[in-house]
Design an enzyme around this catalytic site. Structure first.
Site, PDB file in Angstrom:
ATOM      1  N   GLY A  59       6.684  -8.686  18.919  1.00  0.00           N
ATOM      2  CA  GLY A  59       5.301  -8.845  18.493  1.00  0.00           C
ATOM      3  C   GLY A  59       4.925  -7.826  17.426  1.00  0.00           C
ATOM      4  N   GLU A  79      -0.084  -6.504   4.528  1.00  0.00           N
ATOM      5  CA  GLU A  79       0.420  -7.778   4.001  1.00  0.00           C
ATOM      6  C   GLU A  79       1.855  -8.075   4.449  1.00  0.00           C
ATOM      7  OE1 GLU A  79       0.607 -10.498  -0.015  1.00  0.00           O
ATOM      8  OE2 GLU A  79      -0.828  -8.873   0.224  1.00  0.00           O
ATOM      9  N   GLU A 112      -2.369   2.401   1.342  1.00  0.00           N
ATOM     10  CA  GLU A 112      -1.369   1.956   2.315  1.00  0.00           C
ATOM     11  C   GLU A 112      -0.005   1.843   1.649  1.00  0.00           C
ATOM     12  OE1 GLU A 112      -0.540  -1.718   5.403  1.00  0.00           O
ATOM     13  OE2 GLU A 112      -1.203  -2.129   3.366  1.00  0.00           O
TER      14      GLU A 112
END
Length: 281
Positions: A59, A79, A112
């Site tokens: 997950g 992303e 990020e």
């Protein structure tokens, strides 16, 4: 960006900064639109496949960040995780829903990627340029904002003065930002693309390009001196100005009068030069 103590949601999310107004939920990936301010344009297919396999097994460990927009969600950060989740065939993804502005969304996406060193040199330079324009920042303020030195940011922005074909070589990883900066030292810009191709073909390192650039510049200076002898002081000042502005500078003098010509290639390049002039005034 506000930060709360490591409790509640933040204890679950680990290194993800959580704000009091944040919401957390699993949302359908089909309802998430791409971040229009995403600086990264290229994604490694092999790495995405590996991440998707990990997500399929365990997950998504760290949630993505989204914001609500026009009845849907717009990605802010994460992303690669979103793409890998889609690749794994999962229909939902854990997400932090945050209330932020367009400019904050741009900052999140840039920072990020910078923190993960995922950007190629041109993507990084373009991201700095967009952020500086959006926030109306001087180079010194931009450098503080992204945690870099001003010379570093200035050198990265200079890469946008390279011809598009040379920029593509940096995007593809065939040349480094060090190669690009060395090429910018060429006085005759028409030689830049050919020299870049030679560097790729012969696997030249940065030092080898710098040496070739020096040789070519000496040839140009020699030809110029043969045509019109020049004042040594003027030539020295030109070199200093070229280093400062990151582009070709000519001082033209005649009968105690003259002018200084500073070359720029694009509107963005002109804005960069004007900012440098304003900072020094």
């Amino acid at each position: 960006m506000k930060t709360t103590s490591k409790s509640g949601l933040q204890a679950i999310f680990g290194e993800t900064t959580v704000e009091e107004t944040d919401q957390f939920k699993h949302i359908p990936v089909s309802q998430i639109d791409a971040n229009p301010y995403q600086p990264r344009q290229q994604f490694d297919d092999e790495q995405l496949t590996e991440l998707s396999q990990s997500i399929d097994q365990s997950g998504v460990i760290q949630p993505i960040i989204v914001r609500r927009k026009e009845g849907r969600y717009e990605l802010v950060a994460g992303e690669r995780r979103l793409r890998a989740t889609q690749l794994a065939g999962h229909q939902h993804i854990p997400a932090i829903i945050r209330e932020i502005t367009d400019v904050e969304s741009m900052e999140y996406a840039l920072l990020e990627n910078l923190q993960r060193t995922n950007l190629n040199p041109i993507e990084e330079a373009q991201a700095y340029e967009k952020l500086a324009t959006a926030l109306d920042l001087k180079q010194s303020d931009l450098a503080k904002r992204v945690g870099k030195s001003r010379p570093y940011v200035a050198n990265m922005l200079r890469l946008l003065n390279l011809p598009e074909t040379v920029q593509q070589l940096l995007i593809d990883g065939q040349l480094s930002n060090g190669h690009g900066r060395a090429l910018l030292g060429l006085k005759n810009r028409s030689q830049m693309e050919l020299l870049a191709e030679q560097a790729v073909h012969h696997y030249w390192n940065v030092r080898q390009i710098e040496k070739k650039v020096q040789q070519l510049n000496e040839d140009v200076s020699h030809e110029t001196k043969k045509a019109t002898p020049r004042n040594i002081f003027i030539e020295s000042e030109e070199r200093q100005l070229e280093q400062f502005f990151g582009t070709k500078v000519q001082i033209k003098q005649s009968n105690n009068r003259g002018k200084i010509e500073i070359e720029f290639m694009t509107d963005e390049d002109l804005e960069r030069i004007l900012q440098l002039i304003k900072q020094e005034s």
